[in-house]
Design a protein around this motif. Structure first.
Motif, PDB file in Angstrom:
ATOM      1  N   LEU A 164       0.850  -1.270  -0.034  1.00  0.00           N
ATOM      2  CA  LEU A 164       0.032  -0.114  -0.025  1.00  0.00           C
ATOM      3  C   LEU A 164       1.009   1.243  -0.106  1.00  0.00           C
ATOM      4  CD1 LEU A 164      -2.717  -1.129   2.470  1.00  0.00           C
ATOM      5  CD2 LEU A 164      -2.838  -0.989  -0.066  1.00  0.00           C
ATOM      6  N   GLN A 165       2.054   1.090   0.682  1.00  0.00           N
ATOM      7  CA  GLN A 165       2.805   2.433   0.873  1.00  0.00           C
ATOM      8  C   GLN A 165       3.534   2.599  -0.906  1.00  0.00           C
ATOM      9  OE1 GLN A 165       3.655   4.381   3.214  1.00  0.00           O
ATOM     10  NE2 GLN A 165       5.057   5.464   1.848  1.00  0.00           N
ATOM     11  N   PHE A 166       3.562   1.679  -1.518  1.00  0.00           N
ATOM     12  CA  PHE A 166       4.182   1.872  -2.832  1.00  0.00           C
ATOM     13  C   PHE A 166       3.214   2.408  -3.637  1.00  0.00           C
ATOM     14  CE2 PHE A 166       7.999  -0.832  -1.733  1.00  0.00           C
ATOM     15  CZ  PHE A 166       8.887   0.048  -2.490  1.00  0.00           C
ATOM     16  N   ILE A 167       1.847   2.128  -3.479  1.00  0.00           N
ATOM     17  CA  ILE A 167       0.740   2.371  -4.348  1.00  0.00           C
ATOM     18  C   ILE A 167       0.670   3.975  -3.948  1.00  0.00           C
ATOM     19  CG2 ILE A 167      -1.496   2.393  -4.831  1.00  0.00           C
ATOM     20  CD1 ILE A 167      -1.296  -0.629  -4.407  1.00  0.00           C
ATOM     21  N   ALA A 168       0.807   4.148  -2.671  1.00  0.00           N
ATOM     22  CA  ALA A 168       0.723   5.662  -2.196  1.00  0.00           C
ATOM     23  C   ALA A 168       1.685   6.621  -2.872  1.00  0.00           C
ATOM     24  CB  ALA A 168       0.724   5.819  -0.728  1.00  0.00           C
ATOM     25  N   GLU A 169       2.821   5.994  -3.274  1.00  0.00           N
ATOM     26  CA  GLU A 169       3.955   6.660  -3.733  1.00  0.00           C
ATOM     27  C   GLU A 169       3.765   6.427  -5.227  1.00  0.00           C
ATOM     28  OE1 GLU A 169       7.632   4.822  -2.398  1.00  0.00           O
ATOM     29  OE2 GLU A 169       7.233   5.416  -0.157  1.00  0.00           O
ATOM     30  N   GLY A 170       2.764   6.201  -5.932  1.00  0.00           N
ATOM     31  CA  GLY A 170       2.609   6.253  -7.306  1.00  0.00           C
ATOM     32  C   GLY A 170       2.858   4.900  -8.091  1.00  0.00           C
ATOM     33  N   PHE A 171       3.266   4.004  -7.381  1.00  0.00           N
ATOM     34  CA  PHE A 171       3.161   2.579  -8.281  1.00  0.00           C
ATOM     35  C   PHE A 171       1.844   2.203  -8.604  1.00  0.00           C
ATOM     36  CE2 PHE A 171       7.544   0.531  -7.708  1.00  0.00           C
ATOM     37  CZ  PHE A 171       8.211   1.762  -7.341  1.00  0.00           C
ATOM     38  N   VAL A 172       1.681   1.373  -9.799  1.00  0.00           N
ATOM     39  CA  VAL A 172       0.313   0.658 -10.275  1.00  0.00           C
ATOM     40  C   VAL A 172       0.078  -0.294  -9.384  1.00  0.00           C
ATOM     41  CG1 VAL A 172      -0.884  -0.159 -12.096  1.00  0.00           C
ATOM     42  CG2 VAL A 172       0.673   1.994 -12.640  1.00  0.00           C
ATOM     43  N   ASP A 173      -1.031  -0.523  -9.010  1.00  0.00           N
ATOM     44  CA  ASP A 173      -1.572  -1.725  -8.289  1.00  0.00           C
ATOM     45  C   ASP A 173      -1.856  -2.678  -9.190  1.00  0.00           C
ATOM     46  OD1 ASP A 173      -2.711  -3.627  -6.684  1.00  0.00           O
ATOM     47  OD2 ASP A 173      -4.633  -2.304  -6.071  1.00  0.00           O
ATOM     48  N   MET A 174      -1.159  -3.800  -8.957  1.00  0.00           N
ATOM     49  CA  MET A 174      -1.161  -5.099  -9.858  1.00  0.00           C
ATOM     50  C   MET A 174      -1.662  -6.255  -9.217  1.00  0.00           C
ATOM     51  SD  MET A 174       0.168  -3.906 -12.840  1.00  0.00           S
ATOM     52  CE  MET A 174       0.512  -5.184 -13.851  1.00  0.00           C
ATOM     53  N   GLY A 175      -2.212  -5.785  -8.010  1.00  0.00           N
ATOM     54  CA  GLY A 175      -3.011  -7.056  -7.380  1.00  0.00           C
ATOM     55  C   GLY A 175      -2.050  -7.918  -6.897  1.00  0.00           C
ATOM     56  N   ILE A 176      -2.677  -9.387  -6.873  1.00  0.00           N
ATOM     57  CA  ILE A 176      -2.202 -10.355  -6.211  1.00  0.00           C
ATOM     58  C   ILE A 176      -1.472 -11.090  -7.112  1.00  0.00           C
ATOM     59  CG2 ILE A 176      -2.410 -12.467  -4.827  1.00  0.00           C
ATOM     60  CD1 ILE A 176      -4.485 -11.110  -3.275  1.00  0.00           C
ATOM     61  N   ALA A 177      -0.180 -11.254  -7.260  1.00  0.00           N
ATOM     62  CA  ALA A 177       0.666 -12.003  -8.265  1.00  0.00           C
ATOM     63  C   ALA A 177       0.377 -13.749  -8.159  1.00  0.00           C
ATOM     64  CB  ALA A 177       2.185 -11.589  -8.274  1.00  0.00           C
ATOM     65  N   GLY A 178       0.120 -13.882  -7.127  1.00  0.00           N
ATOM     66  CA  GLY A 178       0.156 -15.474  -6.596  1.00  0.00           C
ATOM     67  C   GLY A 178      -0.018 -15.560  -5.234  1.00  0.00           C
ATOM     68  N   TYR A 179       0.560 -16.830  -4.636  1.00  0.00           N
ATOM     69  CA  TYR A 179       0.644 -16.969  -3.137  1.00  0.00           C
ATOM     70  C   TYR A 179       1.605 -17.758  -2.916  1.00  0.00           C
ATOM     71  CZ  TYR A 179      -4.398 -15.562  -3.616  1.00  0.00           C
ATOM     72  OH  TYR A 179      -5.427 -14.844  -3.790  1.00  0.00           O
ATOM     73  N   VAL A 180       2.581 -17.299  -1.676  1.00  0.00           N
ATOM     74  CA  VAL A 180       3.916 -17.795  -1.504  1.00  0.00           C
ATOM     75  C   VAL A 180       3.777 -18.219  -0.291  1.00  0.00           C
ATOM     76  CG1 VAL A 180       5.109 -16.220  -2.974  1.00  0.00           C
ATOM     77  CG2 VAL A 180       4.498 -15.301  -1.031  1.00  0.00           C
ATOM     78  N   LEU A 181       4.899 -18.958   0.305  1.00  0.00           N
ATOM     79  CA  LEU A 181       4.857 -19.261   1.754  1.00  0.00           C
ATOM     80  C   LEU A 181       5.455 -18.101   2.354  1.00  0.00           C
ATOM     81  CD1 LEU A 181       5.890 -23.082   1.548  1.00  0.00           C
ATOM     82  CD2 LEU A 181       3.804 -22.123   1.845  1.00  0.00           C
ATOM     83  N   PRO A 182       4.949 -17.631   3.663  1.00  0.00           N
ATOM     84  CA  PRO A 182       5.609 -16.707   4.380  1.00  0.00           C
ATOM     85  C   PRO A 182       7.129 -17.133   5.018  1.00  0.00           C
ATOM     86  CG  PRO A 182       4.024 -17.922   5.726  1.00  0.00           C
ATOM     87  CD  PRO A 182       3.824 -18.363   4.390  1.00  0.00           C
ATOM     88  N   LEU A 183       7.666 -16.408   5.351  1.00  0.00           N
ATOM     89  CA  LEU A 183       9.052 -16.245   5.847  1.00  0.00           C
ATOM     90  C   LEU A 183       9.015 -17.503   7.021  1.00  0.00           C
ATOM     91  CD1 LEU A 183      10.584 -13.101   5.705  1.00  0.00           C
ATOM     92  CD2 LEU A 183      10.417 -14.794   4.036  1.00  0.00           C
ATOM     93  N   ASN A 184       8.007 -17.547   7.906  1.00  0.00           N
ATOM     94  CA  ASN A 184       7.986 -18.432   9.081  1.00  0.00           C
ATOM     95  C   ASN A 184       7.033 -19.644   8.433  1.00  0.00           C
ATOM     96  OD1 ASN A 184       5.876 -16.815   8.911  1.00  0.00           O
ATOM     97  ND2 ASN A 184       5.366 -17.085  11.230  1.00  0.00           N
ATOM     98  N   VAL A 185       7.606 -20.510   7.744  1.00  0.00           N
ATOM     99  CA  VAL A 185       6.945 -21.430   6.909  1.00  0.00           C
ATOM    100  C   VAL A 185       6.078 -22.499   7.956  1.00  0.00           C
ATOM    101  CG1 VAL A 185       6.874 -23.367   5.086  1.00  0.00           C
ATOM    102  CG2 VAL A 185       8.297 -21.458   5.082  1.00  0.00           C
ATOM    103  N   VAL A 186       5.136 -22.669   7.734  1.00  0.00           N
ATOM    104  CA  VAL A 186       4.621 -23.719   8.907  1.00  0.00           C
ATOM    105  C   VAL A 186       3.991 -25.069   7.815  1.00  0.00           C
ATOM    106  CG1 VAL A 186       3.638 -22.360  10.810  1.00  0.00           C
ATOM    107  CG2 VAL A 186       2.264 -22.645   8.552  1.00  0.00           C
ATOM    108  N   GLN A 187       4.011 -26.215   8.497  1.00  0.00           N
ATOM    109  CA  GLN A 187       3.536 -27.416   7.710  1.00  0.00           C
ATOM    110  C   GLN A 187       2.198 -27.394   7.515  1.00  0.00           C
ATOM    111  OE1 GLN A 187       5.605 -30.174   6.741  1.00  0.00           O
ATOM    112  NE2 GLN A 187       3.870 -30.869   5.589  1.00  0.00           N
ATOM    113  N   CYS A 188       1.818 -27.489   6.014  1.00  0.00           N
ATOM    114  CA  CYS A 188       0.369 -27.427   5.878  1.00  0.00           C
ATOM    115  C   CYS A 188      -0.607 -28.785   6.235  1.00  0.00           C
ATOM    116  CB  CYS A 188       0.057 -27.594   4.320  1.00  0.00           C
ATOM    117  SG  CYS A 188       0.596 -28.624   3.467  1.00  0.00           S
ATOM    118  N   ASP A 189      -1.776 -28.870   6.465  1.00  0.00           N
ATOM    119  CA  ASP A 189      -2.331 -30.027   6.871  1.00  0.00           C
ATOM    120  C   ASP A 189      -3.499 -30.401   6.095  1.00  0.00           C
ATOM    121  OD1 ASP A 189      -4.353 -28.008   7.098  1.00  0.00           O
ATOM    122  OD2 ASP A 189      -4.187 -27.796   9.268  1.00  0.00           O
TER     123      ASP A 189
END
Ligand SMILES: *[C@@H]1O[C@H](CO)[C@@H](O)[C@H](O)[C@H]1NC(C)=O
Length: 189
Positions: A164-189
């Motif tokens: 949101l900060q980058f968009i506020a600075e004038g970047f174009v909102d390109m939405g969600i590019a996909g889904y990644v694992l967070p830095l603290n990866v947890v095992q999925c169930d």
């Protein structure tokens, strides 16, 4: 299992033919670790920045990151996410598209965007192989994208506030590019 499955099917058949209930049938859905990539294979996706252009790039390969920093004026900005260097269950290629050295680079899983870019003269950077999830499963989080500087500077981040900060600075909102694992990866169930 051999004996259980026919029993389930028989009860499902009895359920559907009974005609007594208007409730939807319970979904015979099995969600197991088999639908997820193994988080043990995920690697840090380094985000490097070249302020002179400006441009940002995303790399799983530490050797490439080290070389870019040593030779080409890039700095390590942060680890943007955890992603897969090979195809895992339910993941898709996060294509790196570029149109020449020092030019525009971006990453996408969207084949429409991919094909449009190929027609515009971009090519797939074949050595850069990254896979992410196309939907939010397996403990993944949105990988937000904001685009600036004539598509040269593409910010991908798991931080909604940074996006949101980058968009506020004038970047174009390109939405969600996909889904990644967070830095603290947890095992999925
Ligand atoms: C893929 O990209 C096209 C062109 O930018 C866009 O219209 C479409 O909504 C995108 N599809 C998805 C699933 O995001």
């Amino acid at each position: 299992m051999k004996y259980i499955l026919p029993t389930i099917l028989l009860s499902a058949a009895a359920y559907f033919t009974s005609g007594l209930s208007t409730e939807p049938a319970p979904a015979l859905q099995v969600r197991s670790a088999e639908t997820c990539g193994d988080p043990a294979f995920a690697l840090p996706l380094y985000r490097i920045f070249q302020p002179a252009v400006p441009a940002r790039a995303y790399e799983l390969d530490v050797t490439v990151v080290t070389a870019e920093i040593a030779q080409a004026g890039w700095t390590l900005e942060r680890i943007s996410a955890m992603a897969f260097p090979s195809q895992q269950e339910s993941t898709v290629r996060f294509y790196h598209l570029g149109n020449g050295a020092g030019q525009s680079n971006f990453w996408t899983i969207n084949t429409t965007e991919l094909n449009a870019a190929l027609q515009e003269g971009y090519s797939i950077v074949a050595s850069d192989i990254t896979y992410i999830y196309p939907t939010q499963i397996c403990g993944s989080v949105p990988f937000y994208r904001a685009s600036g500087s004539a598509n040269k500077d593409n910010v991908y981040t798991t931080s909604e506030s940074e996006y949101l900060q980058f968009i506020a600075e004038g970047f174009v909102d390109m939405g969600i590019a996909g889904y990644v694992l967070p830095l603290n990866v947890v095992q999925c169930d």
